[in-house]
Design a protein around this motif. Sequence first.
Motif: not given
Length: 389
Positions: A160-162, A228-239
């Motif tokens: 999405v962005y770099s 809680k053991g899981q990868l958190y990406h947030g909205m549109q992977g922006r976390a």
Amino acid sequence: MDKSDQITTRDHNQRLVLQALFNAKETSRAQLAVDLNLHKSTISSIYRDLDELQFIEDLGEGTTTETGGRKAKMIRFNRQYGYVISFDMGRHHLRMAVVRLSGEVMFQALDNVDGMSVAEVIVLMKGHIKNHKDRSHGTKEGLMGVAVGIHGVVDENKVVYSPFFDYADVDVVSELNQVTTVPVILENEANAAAVYIRDYHDYFSRDKYDSLIALNIHYGIGAGIIIKGQLYHGMQGRAGEVGRSIVKMSANGPIRVEDLYSEDAMLERLAILTGQQVINRDVFVNFAKQQSSVVTRLLDDWVIGIAQVTYNIIQTAAPQVIFIHSRFIAEMPELLGRVVLAYQKMNPTSESEILFANRSVYQATLLGGAAIVTRKVLDLNNLDLKFKH
């Protein structure tokens, strides 16, 4: 129970058995039945299926039981089942590793990509894949997946962005699918680093962290978040885009955290202060070793800045631990203690730990990406897995 329910239960149990085999140094069918609370006949049936697929490695007979019974046949996940290729697509270097599904690195390579376009870097990646895809490397299935660590935002397997490469007209997955049919998974590099810490347990503490953050301070600054053991990406992977946090406004626009404290920013700041060319991290470290007063002041500012970033993250997410991934700290280890001390002055009652996993600084993104792809190809995405170095 209708037939569909039976199939669902069977698949669930098979995944649990495969998980147990993957995590065990050695085990047996009897031990699996006890550990998973499954009937021995269920274990035997699943064992036959997995053995036929060559997922199981026979380790020979174990020791005699206390009651003098028959020795159990010891087994584990077949570490020669297959491998994945993982890339870390950095600004200056393309790192590559060939990794067994169980986690061990078989081969690594490093390419200088300074000044290259995305298309040119992808050509290098294709070359690596072509070089390995028809080689089994001693495994049954050979190449089973490809991971690509992106220094930017990834959503739905697209960049999405770099800030470092222009991906606007490039579909990395489609490009790599021209030379391989195996799954190709893109992931943000800090996210992959967080998965690495979770799955490889690369820390000295005996505690198991299921709430952690990997703070990657490299060309930019990003955070991979495990909740809680899981990868958190947030909205549109922006976390986790902490490097884009605004420190203050100037006449030229916002000044962001990574404008001040990323590696590239620190090299640029030193070059401006000294009037000399600072082309890479080695030059910066040499200035520091000479105890240059300019570098000393600059590093003092970096220590306080990173401590502040750490403080803000802990206040927001309250993780059990933050792992700081920084090549500055890898080459100037005393900086970690200074960051921790500065943080403790800001927050003396904090229970969140601040650690540095030295072993993983150069491999975290590679091995985390390999773990992500392995979970995909084994259909073990949300289960706790322990990968090996």
